[in-house]
Design a protein around this motif. Sequence first.
Motif, PDB file in Angstrom:
ATOM      1  N   ALA A  59      42.059  33.825  35.152  1.00 18.50           N
ATOM      2  CA  ALA A  59      41.112  34.841  34.935  1.00 18.50           C
ATOM      3  C   ALA A  59      40.081  34.198  33.999  1.00 18.50           C
ATOM      4  O   ALA A  59      39.101  34.982  33.723  1.00 18.50           O
ATOM      5  CB  ALA A  59      41.663  35.961  34.135  1.00 18.50           C
ATOM      6  N   THR A  60      40.290  33.219  33.092  1.00 19.02           N
ATOM      7  CA  THR A  60      39.517  32.824  32.190  1.00 19.02           C
ATOM      8  C   THR A  60      38.218  31.821  32.752  1.00 19.02           C
ATOM      9  O   THR A  60      37.150  31.911  32.060  1.00 19.02           O
ATOM     10  CB  THR A  60      40.096  31.868  31.330  1.00 19.02           C
ATOM     11  N   ASP A  61      38.267  31.376  33.801  1.00 18.67           N
ATOM     12  CA  ASP A  61      37.172  30.725  34.515  1.00 18.67           C
ATOM     13  C   ASP A  61      36.661  31.266  35.980  1.00 18.67           C
ATOM     14  O   ASP A  61      35.753  30.644  36.443  1.00 18.67           O
ATOM     15  CB  ASP A  61      37.355  29.313  34.636  1.00 18.67           C
ATOM     16  N   GLU A  62      37.563  32.158  36.208  1.00 20.54           N
ATOM     17  CA  GLU A  62      37.159  32.803  37.694  1.00 20.54           C
ATOM     18  C   GLU A  62      35.646  33.408  37.717  1.00 20.54           C
ATOM     19  O   GLU A  62      35.047  34.321  36.932  1.00 20.54           O
ATOM     20  CB  GLU A  62      37.988  33.872  38.162  1.00 20.54           C
ATOM     21  N   THR A  63      34.520  32.760  38.722  1.00 14.17           N
ATOM     22  CA  THR A  63      33.238  33.271  38.794  1.00 14.17           C
ATOM     23  C   THR A  63      32.924  34.298  39.552  1.00 14.17           C
ATOM     24  O   THR A  63      32.074  35.326  39.338  1.00 14.17           O
ATOM     25  CB  THR A  63      32.300  32.167  39.311  1.00 14.17           C
ATOM     26  N   ARG A  66      34.920  40.287  41.218  1.00 13.00           N
ATOM     27  CA  ARG A  66      36.184  41.148  41.576  1.00 13.00           C
ATOM     28  C   ARG A  66      37.430  40.414  41.513  1.00 13.00           C
ATOM     29  O   ARG A  66      38.614  41.078  41.327  1.00 13.00           O
ATOM     30  CB  ARG A  66      35.843  41.747  43.093  1.00 13.00           C
ATOM     31  N   ALA A  67      37.349  39.009  42.042  1.00  5.63           N
ATOM     32  CA  ALA A  67      38.632  38.310  42.004  1.00  5.63           C
ATOM     33  C   ALA A  67      38.906  38.097  40.592  1.00  5.63           C
ATOM     34  O   ALA A  67      40.286  38.148  40.130  1.00  5.63           O
ATOM     35  CB  ALA A  67      38.144  36.813  42.530  1.00  5.63           C
ATOM     36  N   ARG A  68      37.934  38.009  39.590  1.00  9.78           N
ATOM     37  CA  ARG A  68      38.377  37.789  38.318  1.00  9.78           C
ATOM     38  C   ARG A  68      39.221  39.038  37.621  1.00  9.78           C
ATOM     39  O   ARG A  68      40.087  39.119  36.941  1.00  9.78           O
ATOM     40  CB  ARG A  68      37.221  37.620  37.185  1.00  9.78           C
ATOM     41  N   ALA A  69      38.638  40.085  38.159  1.00 10.64           N
ATOM     42  CA  ALA A  69      39.251  41.619  37.603  1.00 10.64           C
ATOM     43  C   ALA A  69      40.714  41.544  38.175  1.00 10.64           C
ATOM     44  O   ALA A  69      41.609  42.129  37.578  1.00 10.64           O
ATOM     45  CB  ALA A  69      38.460  42.803  38.215  1.00 10.64           C
ATOM     46  N   ALA A  70      40.799  41.358  39.623  1.00  9.50           N
ATOM     47  CA  ALA A  70      42.072  41.070  40.254  1.00  9.50           C
ATOM     48  C   ALA A  70      43.149  40.254  39.494  1.00  9.50           C
ATOM     49  O   ALA A  70      44.238  40.508  39.298  1.00  9.50           O
ATOM     50  CB  ALA A  70      42.207  40.961  41.684  1.00  9.50           C
ATOM     51  N   PHE A  71      42.685  39.048  39.030  1.00 11.53           N
ATOM     52  CA  PHE A  71      43.475  38.275  38.345  1.00 11.53           C
ATOM     53  C   PHE A  71      43.823  38.571  36.872  1.00 11.53           C
ATOM     54  O   PHE A  71      44.936  38.472  36.654  1.00 11.53           O
ATOM     55  CB  PHE A  71      42.644  36.822  38.128  1.00 11.53           C
ATOM     56  N   SER A  73      44.045  41.745  36.186  1.00 12.88           N
ATOM     57  CA  SER A  73      45.113  42.992  36.453  1.00 12.88           C
ATOM     58  C   SER A  73      46.443  42.387  36.589  1.00 12.88           C
ATOM     59  O   SER A  73      47.454  42.901  36.332  1.00 12.88           O
ATOM     60  CB  SER A  73      44.414  43.666  37.306  1.00 12.88           C
ATOM     61  N   THR A  74      46.424  41.193  37.446  1.00 17.48           N
ATOM     62  CA  THR A  74      47.650  40.908  38.019  1.00 17.48           C
ATOM     63  C   THR A  74      48.314  40.010  36.669  1.00 17.48           C
ATOM     64  O   THR A  74      49.720  40.065  36.619  1.00 17.48           O
ATOM     65  CB  THR A  74      47.457  39.751  39.015  1.00 17.48           C
ATOM     66  N   ALA A  75      47.731  39.403  35.822  1.00 15.97           N
ATOM     67  CA  ALA A  75      48.089  38.744  34.787  1.00 15.97           C
ATOM     68  C   ALA A  75      48.830  39.814  33.872  1.00 15.97           C
ATOM     69  O   ALA A  75      49.822  39.483  33.239  1.00 15.97           O
ATOM     70  CB  ALA A  75      47.004  37.986  33.905  1.00 15.97           C
ATOM     71  N   ALA A  76      48.113  40.887  33.430  1.00 14.20           N
ATOM     72  CA  ALA A  76      48.628  42.157  32.898  1.00 14.20           C
ATOM     73  C   ALA A  76      49.954  42.898  33.548  1.00 14.20           C
ATOM     74  O   ALA A  76      50.855  43.156  32.708  1.00 14.20           O
ATOM     75  CB  ALA A  76      47.792  43.247  32.626  1.00 14.20           C
ATOM     76  N   LEU A 106      49.219  26.039  42.143  1.00 16.89           N
ATOM     77  CA  LEU A 106      48.543  27.294  42.236  1.00 16.89           C
ATOM     78  C   LEU A 106      47.495  26.809  40.954  1.00 16.89           C
ATOM     79  O   LEU A 106      46.381  27.189  40.995  1.00 16.89           O
ATOM     80  CB  LEU A 106      49.519  28.374  41.955  1.00 16.89           C
ATOM     81  N   ARG A 107      47.857  26.357  39.912  1.00 19.68           N
ATOM     82  CA  ARG A 107      46.897  26.360  38.761  1.00 19.68           C
ATOM     83  C   ARG A 107      46.033  25.251  38.797  1.00 19.68           C
ATOM     84  O   ARG A 107      45.000  25.022  38.072  1.00 19.68           O
ATOM     85  CB  ARG A 107      47.866  25.952  37.451  1.00 19.68           C
ATOM     86  N   GLY A 108      46.088  24.397  40.108  1.00 20.06           N
ATOM     87  CA  GLY A 108      45.125  23.306  40.271  1.00 20.06           C
ATOM     88  C   GLY A 108      43.903  23.744  41.095  1.00 20.06           C
ATOM     89  O   GLY A 108      43.131  22.884  41.540  1.00 20.06           O
ATOM     90  N   ARG A 109      44.231  25.085  41.798  1.00 16.67           N
ATOM     91  CA  ARG A 109      43.281  25.794  42.524  1.00 16.67           C
ATOM     92  C   ARG A 109      42.140  26.189  41.712  1.00 16.67           C
ATOM     93  O   ARG A 109      42.316  26.933  40.555  1.00 16.67           O
ATOM     94  CB  ARG A 109      43.621  26.772  43.273  1.00 16.67           C
ATOM     95  N   ASP A 110      40.785  25.829  41.950  1.00 14.46           N
ATOM     96  CA  ASP A 110      39.621  26.198  41.526  1.00 14.46           C
ATOM     97  C   ASP A 110      38.593  27.048  42.130  1.00 14.46           C
ATOM     98  O   ASP A 110      37.504  27.403  41.897  1.00 14.46           O
ATOM     99  CB  ASP A 110      38.789  25.271  40.558  1.00 14.46           C
TER     100      ASP A 110
END
Length: 210
Positions: A59-63, A66-71, A73-76, A106-110
């Motif tokens: 969520a910190t670096d997604e450009t 909509r994906a950032r919002a989904a991330f 929301s999922t983190a929360a 997963l954390r290596g995916r950008d």
Amino acid sequence: MDAESFREAVETAKQTQLNRLGSSKLLLALTGADLSESAVLRAAAASEHAARETFETWATDETNERARAAFESTAAQEDEHLRRVLDVVGEDIDPPDGPGPMHAYLRGRDDTIERVAAGMVGRGLVSIRAHTQVIGFFVNEANTQKADLFRELKTETNETLTTGLELLDECCDDDDWERAQMVAEYVVQLAYDDYADGLESLGVDPKPLC
């Protein structure tokens, strides 16, 4: 390809791995053969912690907005899941030493599509099966309250999976589906390999008895 056929393709390609991950042996692997209530809850909490950290990182670096919002929301959601499990445990637990093979990958995916396919769909397919086994464990323990808790967590995890499929429908061009399928299947394979390694270290064959 569309979202429905994508999910079917992943589940078909990884049918054996997903079936074994959905077996009662999963809790043996996750707990190191300690099938006490506290060990099962601690394993569940560790899983929720790892997921929260992964989605917070994305969520910190997604450009993609909509994906950032989904991330986010999922983190929360994963943070809430962690808190609800810890409330049942009755105490905090030390976080895992590392993310484990699946979350390390997963954390290596950008890339947006790879994150959604791997993290929301591939991991979702694994997590739903893990929740099912935890539910079954507490049903066998005649603990309705804890079984109901994990039924709720499973439902919410399934909703995240659905959101991921909707995002793929929105983001994927014809050329993107193959890449999305590849990373989703790879996440399932990583989860299975970790499961199989855990069982083999206990002297348990990960293959079902015939």
